[in-house]
Design an enzyme around this catalytic site. Structure first.
Site, PDB file in Angstrom:
ATOM      1  N   CYS A  89      34.245  44.822  30.828  1.00 28.00           N
ATOM      2  CA  CYS A  89      33.745  44.495  32.342  1.00 28.00           C
ATOM      3  C   CYS A  89      34.951  43.796  32.987  1.00 28.00           C
ATOM      4  CB  CYS A  89      32.397  43.357  31.867  1.00 28.00           C
ATOM      5  SG  CYS A  89      31.850  42.782  33.630  1.00 28.00           S
ATOM      6  N   VAL A  90      35.262  44.198  34.097  1.00 28.00           N
ATOM      7  CA  VAL A  90      36.363  43.294  34.975  1.00 28.00           C
ATOM      8  C   VAL A  90      35.824  43.092  36.251  1.00 28.00           C
ATOM      9  CG1 VAL A  90      38.442  43.378  35.778  1.00 28.00           C
ATOM     10  CG2 VAL A  90      37.899  44.646  33.918  1.00 28.00           C
ATOM     11  N   ILE A  91      35.606  41.819  36.794  1.00 25.96           N
ATOM     12  CA  ILE A  91      34.708  41.496  37.953  1.00 25.96           C
ATOM     13  C   ILE A  91      35.867  40.915  38.971  1.00 25.96           C
ATOM     14  CG2 ILE A  91      33.118  39.722  39.003  1.00 25.96           C
ATOM     15  CD1 ILE A  91      31.756  39.691  36.064  1.00 25.96           C
ATOM     16  N   THR A  95      42.433  37.403  43.048  1.00 26.92           N
ATOM     17  CA  THR A  95      43.736  37.513  42.783  1.00 26.92           C
ATOM     18  C   THR A  95      44.007  39.093  42.752  1.00 26.92           C
ATOM     19  OG1 THR A  95      43.925  37.518  40.695  1.00 26.92           O
ATOM     20  CG2 THR A  95      44.275  35.452  41.820  1.00 26.92           C
ATOM     21  N   HIS A  97      44.873  40.488  40.133  1.00 23.80           N
ATOM     22  CA  HIS A  97      44.824  40.756  38.571  1.00 23.80           C
ATOM     23  C   HIS A  97      43.650  41.752  38.190  1.00 23.80           C
ATOM     24  CE1 HIS A  97      44.691  39.907  34.284  1.00 23.80           C
ATOM     25  NE2 HIS A  97      43.414  39.908  34.473  1.00 23.80           N
ATOM     26  N   PHE A 122      34.627  56.173  28.939  1.00 20.34           N
ATOM     27  CA  PHE A 122      34.836  54.840  29.719  1.00 20.34           C
ATOM     28  C   PHE A 122      33.669  54.185  30.025  1.00 20.34           C
ATOM     29  CE2 PHE A 122      36.143  52.878  33.768  1.00 20.34           C
ATOM     30  CZ  PHE A 122      37.090  52.309  33.489  1.00 20.34           C
ATOM     31  N   ARG A 136      23.857  46.424  36.053  1.00 12.18           N
ATOM     32  CA  ARG A 136      24.087  47.603  35.389  1.00 12.18           C
ATOM     33  C   ARG A 136      24.337  47.550  33.882  1.00 12.18           C
ATOM     34  NH1 ARG A 136      25.418  47.214  40.182  1.00 12.18           N
ATOM     35  NH2 ARG A 136      25.678  48.773  41.736  1.00 12.18           N
TER      36      ARG A 136
END
Length: 191
Positions: A89-91, A95, A97, A122, A136
């Site tokens: 999980c990337v929120i 920035t 990043h 994935f 989700r």
């Protein structure tokens, strides 16, 4: 969004191949653990519901989503699995990043699918807000982990069927005399 008005946990069990003889790996990022644990629970529960014995599901943890690539690669090399699910999980933050991690993980998982014969599924949420990720990973939109587990079963089945088909085709060619195998020489067609 693709999940608007859709519950990710809904699927027709009649369309899912028998999975009781498959072995699955799940690599889980520890970053945003409250989300990744929900995704893992959805995937694990779905595999069990589709007759995969718990002993045929291997879980490895990695620090973050970027490390999913290495974890999946090592699992593919060492664990004799039929498919691997990567969960992260990337929120979005303030920035760039977010962009670099999302692109790197996406490309890395794509590369594993191109370079190996074992499917890597994935299951990395790339959301704008924590609430979208909650929705989700067991919230109002269901669980993306469930969807990933169904995809893993279907891809393991495709891999199995294509391997069987290839073996049958080769056996037919050998038994019919259409192809002769000589050690050290390429295949030659008989005239």
């Amino acid at each position: 969004m693709a999940t608007k008005n859709k519950n990710l946990s809904e699927y027709d069990k009649n369309t899912v191949p028998n999975a009781k003889n498959f072995r699955f790996g799940i690599v889980v990022a520890e970053w945003n653990e409250n989300i990744t644990e929900g995704l893992f629970n959805g995937a694990f529960k779905t595999l069990l519901e589709n007759e995969v014995p718990a002993g045929q599901i291997i879980r490895w943890n990695v620090p973050g989503s970027f490390e999913l690539i290495y974890g999946a690669k090592k699992m593919l090399q060492t664990q004799n699995v039929d498919a691997v699910i990567v969960i992260g999980c990337v929120i979005q933050g303030q920035t760039k990043h977010f962009d670099f991690v999302c692109e790197g993980v996406t490309q890395g998982i794509k590369d594993l699918n191109v370079q190996t014969d074992i499917p890597v599924i994935f299951c990395v949420l790339t959301d704008n807000t924590m609430q979208q990720s909650i929705d989700r990973s067991g919230g109002i939109h269901g669980n993306k982990g469930t969807e990933a587990a169904i995809a893993a079963i279907k891809m393991a089945y495709i891999r199995q069927q294509s391997s069987l088909s290839h073996q049958i085709d080769n056996q037919h060619l050998l038994s019919s005399g259409a192809v002769q195998l000589d050690e050290g020489t390429p295949l030659e067609l008989k005239e």
